[in-house]
Write a protein that holds these residues in place. Structure first.
Motif, mmCIF file in Angstrom:
data_model
loop_
_atom_site.group_PDB
_atom_site.id
_atom_site.type_symbol
_atom_site.label_atom_id
_atom_site.label_comp_id
_atom_site.label_asym_id
_atom_site.label_seq_id
_atom_site.Cartn_x
_atom_site.Cartn_y
_atom_site.Cartn_z
ATOM 1 N N SER A 149 -2.788 32.652 -20.702
ATOM 2 C CA SER A 149 -3.111 31.309 -21.195
ATOM 3 C C SER A 149 -2.525 31.086 -22.579
ATOM 4 N N ARG A 150 -2.630 32.093 -23.431
ATOM 5 C CA ARG A 150 -2.068 31.981 -24.783
ATOM 6 C C ARG A 150 -0.557 31.805 -24.711
ATOM 7 N N ALA A 151 0.112 32.538 -23.836
ATOM 8 C CA ALA A 151 1.556 32.431 -23.701
ATOM 9 C C ALA A 151 1.964 31.048 -23.188
ATOM 10 N N THR A 152 1.158 30.466 -22.321
ATOM 11 C CA THR A 152 1.450 29.133 -21.799
ATOM 12 C C THR A 152 1.460 28.096 -22.906
ATOM 13 N N MET A 153 0.591 28.286 -23.885
ATOM 14 C CA MET A 153 0.493 27.326 -24.985
ATOM 15 C C MET A 153 1.482 27.608 -26.113
ATOM 16 N N ALA A 154 2.109 28.756 -26.091
ATOM 17 C CA ALA A 154 3.037 29.114 -27.160
ATOM 18 C C ALA A 154 4.214 28.143 -27.192
ATOM 19 N N GLY A 155 4.696 27.874 -28.374
ATOM 20 C CA GLY A 155 5.848 27.000 -28.521
ATOM 21 C C GLY A 155 5.532 25.531 -28.491
ATOM 22 N N ALA A 156 4.232 25.182 -28.458
ATOM 23 C CA ALA A 156 3.849 23.766 -28.412
ATOM 24 C C ALA A 156 3.873 23.121 -29.785
ATOM 25 N N MET B 191 -4.380 22.481 -16.479
ATOM 26 C CA MET B 191 -4.900 21.825 -17.681
ATOM 27 C C MET B 191 -4.385 22.505 -18.942
ATOM 28 N N ILE B 192 -4.298 23.824 -18.900
ATOM 29 C CA ILE B 192 -3.810 24.551 -20.070
ATOM 30 C C ILE B 192 -2.351 24.217 -20.339
ATOM 31 N N ALA B 193 -1.554 24.166 -19.283
ATOM 32 C CA ALA B 193 -0.142 23.827 -19.454
ATOM 33 C C ALA B 193 0.024 22.409 -20.000
ATOM 34 N N LYS B 194 -0.761 21.462 -19.485
ATOM 35 C CA LYS B 194 -0.657 20.078 -19.945
ATOM 36 C C LYS B 194 -1.147 19.929 -21.381
ATOM 37 N N ALA B 195 -2.169 20.718 -21.747
ATOM 38 C CA ALA B 195 -2.729 20.597 -23.091
ATOM 39 C C ALA B 195 -1.674 20.818 -24.159
ATOM 40 N N ALA B 196 -0.721 21.679 -23.869
ATOM 41 C CA ALA B 196 0.314 21.999 -24.848
ATOM 42 C C ALA B 196 1.305 20.859 -25.054
ATOM 43 N N THR B 197 1.211 19.800 -24.254
ATOM 44 C CA THR B 197 2.167 18.696 -24.347
ATOM 45 C C THR B 197 1.542 17.414 -24.874
ATOM 46 N N ARG B 198 0.293 17.449 -25.292
ATOM 47 C CA ARG B 198 -0.447 16.223 -25.613
ATOM 48 C C ARG B 198 -0.411 15.829 -27.079
ATOM 49 N N GLY B 199 0.180 16.658 -27.941
ATOM 50 C CA GLY B 199 0.341 16.263 -29.335
ATOM 51 C C GLY B 199 -0.772 16.670 -30.274
ATOM 52 N N ALA B 200 -1.685 17.527 -29.830
ATOM 53 C CA ALA B 200 -2.745 17.987 -30.723
ATOM 54 C C ALA B 200 -2.187 18.955 -31.754
#
Length: 256
Positions: free
Chosen positions: A36-43, A1-10
């Motif tokens: 988790s923070r690193a997974t979202m980085a670069g979004a 879910m965390i990985a997908k969250a970074a691709t949803r456009g928020a």
């Protein structure tokens, strides 16, 4: 879910250690914060951490973990007094912006003071806990929340900080979300929380200017810039008198 969250456009992603994690998993979730923070980085989105209340179980450990994970902001739940901000700043230092969740009767009562505290850069409305706190019963039009929404909005604008509206929990009701998000945008909120990825494009659309609004704003900018070149302060457009405040309003609308 965390990985997908970074691709949803928020525009903002919030890792939630409070209500989003069962108490039996909080230690494990906290230990994985850096990952988790690193997974979202670069979004292309800001990444914030919602901690447990600093004065409650796990809250201090959450802040200590956040201090080394380099979050763009830390979201403090159930903010009611300056003490919660003081505790957070003692651990995080002055570099990490604090966002306060206004979701209780004391928080709403003290919101003007809370918004002005050093380090506070945003207010987030939490309607579910607020309703529990005051004992209100939700209606279809959310009229029970009008008063507190206006307090949060006014407090944020008086302090010069951001404010975000509460989520629409009926996540399959996208029509209701659209109406609520549009009301929040028209009131002056900077955005609205989402609880499901399907809500994100609906919120974006609601906060973006309509074609008619954009056309009006572009005309106002042209007319007012032309007036400024002629050293004229007030002009007429379609029967309406325009002055500098209308130019600022138009530019803010176009910047959404």
């Amino acid at each position: 879910m965390i990985a997908k969250a970074a691709t949803r456009g928020a525009d903002v992603l919030v890792l939630d250690l409070e209500d989003g994690v069962h108490r039996s998993h909080k230690d494990a979730a906290r230990e994985r914060l850096h990952e988790s923070r690193a997974t979202m980085a670069g979004a292309g989105a800001a990444v914030a951490l919602r901690t447990n209340p600093p004065e409650g179980p796990g809250g201090q450990a959450d802040l200590e973990a956040a201090a080394t994970a380099r979050f763009d902001a830390v979201l403090l739940p159930k903010a009611e007094s300056g003490e919660i901000v003081r505790v957070a700043r003692d651990v995080l230092g002055r570099a990490t912006p604090l966002w306060l969740m206004i979701e209780t009767a004391p928080g709403a009562a003290n919101v003007f003071d809370l918004a002005r505290l050093p380090g506070v850069e945003g207010l987030v409305f939490g309607s579910a806990d607020y309703r529990l706190s005051v004992g209100s019963r939700p209606g279809d039009d959310e009229s029970d929340l009008d008063f507190v929404r206006q307090r949060i909005l006014l407090a944020s604008r008086a302090a010069g900080i951001h404010c975000w509206d509460a989520p629409w929990f009926a996540f399959r009701d996208l029509e209701g979300l659209s109406r609520g998000a549009r009301r929040a945008a028209e009131a002056g909120f900077d955005g609205k929380s989402a609880v499901h990825p399907a809500q994100i494009p609906v919120i974006h659309e609601a906060f973006a200017p309509t074609a008619e609004e954009r056309a009006w704003a572009e005309r106002v900018v042209r007319v007012m810039e032309d007036a400024a070149a002629r050293e004229v302060a007030v002009v007429e457009l379609d029967g309406e008198l325009l002055e500098e405040l209308h130019l600022r309003q138009a530019r803010r609308l176009l910047a959404r």
